[in-house]
Motif scaffolding. Structure first.
Motif, PDB file in Angstrom:
ATOM      1  N   THR A 122      29.120  19.745  14.905  1.00 57.95           N
ATOM      2  CA  THR A 122      28.050  18.733  14.748  1.00 57.95           C
ATOM      3  C   THR A 122      28.025  18.214  13.308  1.00 57.95           C
ATOM      4  OG1 THR A 122      26.765  19.944  16.397  1.00 57.95           O
ATOM      5  CG2 THR A 122      25.581  18.294  15.121  1.00 57.95           C
ATOM      6  N   LEU A 123      28.117  19.128  12.362  1.00 52.79           N
ATOM      7  CA  LEU A 123      28.123  18.699  10.955  1.00 52.79           C
ATOM      8  C   LEU A 123      29.310  17.789  10.657  1.00 52.79           C
ATOM      9  CD1 LEU A 123      26.959  21.757   8.808  1.00 52.79           C
ATOM     10  CD2 LEU A 123      25.863  19.530   9.020  1.00 52.79           C
ATOM     11  N   LYS A 143      30.899  15.933  12.791  1.00 51.90           N
ATOM     12  CA  LYS A 143      30.671  14.645  13.461  1.00 51.90           C
ATOM     13  C   LYS A 143      29.715  13.766  12.642  1.00 51.90           C
ATOM     14  CE  LYS A 143      29.540  12.635  17.899  1.00 51.90           C
ATOM     15  NZ  LYS A 143      29.031  12.748  19.213  1.00 51.90           N
ATOM     16  N   ILE A 144      28.669  14.398  12.111  1.00 52.22           N
ATOM     17  CA  ILE A 144      27.688  13.645  11.302  1.00 52.22           C
ATOM     18  C   ILE A 144      28.377  13.014  10.091  1.00 52.22           C
ATOM     19  CG2 ILE A 144      25.687  13.941   9.754  1.00 52.22           C
ATOM     20  CD1 ILE A 144      24.568  15.961  11.807  1.00 52.22           C
ATOM     21  N   LYS A 145      29.231  13.814   9.457  1.00 48.69           N
ATOM     22  CA  LYS A 145      29.904  13.315   8.252  1.00 48.69           C
ATOM     23  C   LYS A 145      30.973  12.275   8.607  1.00 48.69           C
ATOM     24  CE  LYS A 145      29.106  17.508   5.625  1.00 48.69           C
ATOM     25  NZ  LYS A 145      29.671  18.834   5.336  1.00 48.69           N
ATOM     26  N   ILE A 184      26.759   9.406  10.368  1.00 47.31           N
ATOM     27  CA  ILE A 184      25.470   9.297  11.059  1.00 47.31           C
ATOM     28  C   ILE A 184      24.351   9.540  10.047  1.00 47.31           C
ATOM     29  CG2 ILE A 184      23.997  10.301  12.870  1.00 47.31           C
ATOM     30  CD1 ILE A 184      26.648  11.084  14.313  1.00 47.31           C
ATOM     31  N   LYS A 185      23.372   8.651  10.081  1.00 44.92           N
ATOM     32  CA  LYS A 185      22.244   8.793   9.140  1.00 44.92           C
ATOM     33  C   LYS A 185      20.937   8.861   9.935  1.00 44.92           C
ATOM     34  CE  LYS A 185      24.347   7.661   5.046  1.00 44.92           C
ATOM     35  NZ  LYS A 185      25.207   8.860   4.951  1.00 44.92           N
ATOM     36  N   PRO A 186      19.935   9.545   9.412  1.00 42.79           N
ATOM     37  CA  PRO A 186      18.625   9.514  10.093  1.00 42.79           C
ATOM     38  C   PRO A 186      18.088   8.078  10.134  1.00 42.79           C
ATOM     39  CG  PRO A 186      18.686  11.268   8.452  1.00 42.79           C
ATOM     40  CD  PRO A 186      19.915  10.436   8.227  1.00 42.79           C
ATOM     41  N   ILE A 187      17.544   7.718  11.276  1.00 36.59           N
ATOM     42  CA  ILE A 187      16.962   6.370  11.432  1.00 36.59           C
ATOM     43  C   ILE A 187      15.797   6.223  10.453  1.00 36.59           C
ATOM     44  CG2 ILE A 187      15.815   4.800  13.078  1.00 36.59           C
ATOM     45  CD1 ILE A 187      17.284   6.458  15.307  1.00 36.59           C
ATOM     46  N   SER A 188      15.667   5.025   9.893  1.00 36.32           N
ATOM     47  CA  SER A 188      14.635   4.789   8.879  1.00 36.32           C
ATOM     48  C   SER A 188      13.231   5.098   9.399  1.00 36.32           C
ATOM     49  CB  SER A 188      14.697   3.328   8.432  1.00 36.32           C
ATOM     50  OG  SER A 188      13.500   2.971   7.818  1.00 36.32           O
TER      51      SER A 188
END
Lengths: 190, 253
Positions: free
Chosen positions: B8-9, B11-13, B17-21
């Motif tokens: 998961t980490l 994939k995020i990198k 992927i960023k948290p939605i504002s």
């Protein structure tokens, strides 16, 4: 990055705040909930390991994307359980795999039976365990999930309200009806 | 067996992927509340229109007018329409409040009670401040079917043979006991009255005033003047029947 000891002392809310700017901190949150959520998914879905891992990854990604939506007036555990529950239900609907082999652990059954229903001792015996599994498996999802949350995850009513987004009265009714159904299922099987 | 956390980490990198504002969630939350507010306002207006329309009915003379009062009487079509819309808006508002961040925590009965209170209090306020009347006229002006349904009242007050006449005052006669009226079929009437005439408050004997008259048709059409004669017993304002009656002679005109 702080070491392992530092992060274990941090609260979920603190880790959420840190994870919003650095995904590495999100890793600590994942570690904290990985096992709990794996059990929870298995308990309500009866999915196999591979499917559970896929769901879990989808859950973690969703949680990460929505970190800014998290409101700390709510317990983080309730919030992450809610997302997990919704994601699992989506997968159950997609895959229509209600009839998969039951993958509850043996100790889950015992706990389930002892805590939730006032049944005769024979239902919890090993030789009758298979039939008991069948009785639990045939419970509709809406009853199964509240019973799992109450008796296996040991959540209190407030947490269940936040996870299921249902009023207290509805949850109490579901638990009561779930118990009755489970008893009926067991009676029919023996 | 895969390492979910590690994957998961990664994939995020990898996918950045960023948290939605937080602004997105704030806007979403505000939109839900705004929708709720709009639905409540619509519900209040609908409820106030029911009050207005029901208050317009001349209940005590319905049977004389040949109207059988039951739920599906034509006189109730428009109030029923608004009742259905009130319930519809209340249900949507209920659903919308459940969608708010903590809406699921509220007890259903409490939400229903609060919505009913808001609808009633503000509905009566709208009704008494004549806003519901204004909205009714806006709808009548905009929608032909609505206007047609509303004209039911005009038809009811176009039965001079039964003693019910409605219309607009054309002119007040020189004598203190007569005025001219144009009914809804564009026909002229000479209205006679005497000392026993009852004028309900709100009914003004002035040119261009829309009124309802209870009385008796006393003469068929005069061929010369093309006017008919009607003896008035009671005059009511077009909207409603007025809270109290008073005798006319000597009253303000």
């Amino acid at each position: 990055m702080e070491d392992q000891k530092d992060y274990t002392e941090k609260s979920d809310t603190e880790l959420v705040k840190m994870a919003r700017s650095n995904p590495e901190y999100f890793g600590f949150l994942m570690e904290r909930y990985n096992e709990k959520l794996t059990f929870f998914i298995r308990r309500i879905s009866f999915f196999q390991k591979e499917d559970i891992e896929d769901i879990l990854q989808e859950v973690f990604i969703k949680v990460y994307k929505n970190l800014n939506e998290y409101d700390d007036s709510l317990k983080f555990s309730s919030w992450i359980y809610r997302i997990t529950r919704n994601q699992t239900i989506d997968n159950i609907r997609k895959k229509s795999r209600h009839n998969q082999n039951l993958s509850l652990e043996e100790h889950d059954f015992e706990k389930f039976l002892k805590s939730s229903v006032n049944l005769e001792k024979k239902y919890a015996e090993k030789e009758t365990m298979e039939k008991t599994r069948e009785a639990i498996m045939t419970l509709p999802l809406k009853y199964r999930e509240v019973m799992v949350l109450k008796f296996l995850e040991e959540k209190n009513y407030d947490e269940m309200i936040d996870i299921l987004k249902k009023p207290k009265g509805t949850i109490a009714t579901l638990i009561s009806r779930g118990k009755t159904l489970l008893q009926e299922n067991l009676t029919n099987l023996y | 067996m895969k390492d979910v956390i590690k994957e998961t980490l990664e994939k995020i990198k990898k996918e950045e992927i960023k948290p939605i504002s937080r602004w997105f969630f704030l806007a979403k939350n505000m939109f839900t509340w705004l929708t709720f507010l709009c639905l409540v306002v619509l519900g209040i207006i609908s409820f106030s229109l029911i009050l207005f329309l029901v208050s317009q009915l001349d209940w005590e003379i319905c049977s004389q007018m040949g109207i059988k009062l039951h739920w599906l009487s034509p006189v109730f079509y428009i109030p029923l329409l608004w009742l259905i819309l009130s319930i519809f808006f209340a249900l949507l508002a209920f659903w919308e409040i459940r969608k708010t961040k903590k809406g699921y925590r509220y007890n259903s009965a409490v939400i229903v009670l609060i919505l009913a209170t808001i609808f009633s209090v503000f509905g009566f306020f709208f009704y008494f401040s004549k806003e519901s009347e204004r909205v009714h006229h806006v709808f009548s002006g905009q929608s032909v079917p609505y206007k047609k349904m509303s004209e039911l009242k005009e038809r009811q007050w176009s039965q001079p043979e039964l003693g019910f006449l409605g219309g607009i005052i054309l002119q007040i006669g020189d004598k203190n006991s007569q005025f001219k009226l144009l009914d809804f079929e564009e026909h002229s009437w000479v209205i006679n009255y005497d000392d026993n005439l009852v004028v309900m408050p709100g009914a003004l004997l002035l040119p261009n005033e829309k009124i309802k008259i209870l009385g008796q048709k006393i003469e068929t059409e005069n061929e010369k003047t093309e006017e008919s004669l009607f003896q008035a017993r009671e005059i009511r304002p077009w909207e409603g029947r007025g809270p109290e009656s008073r005798n006319c002679p000597g009253c303000e005109k």
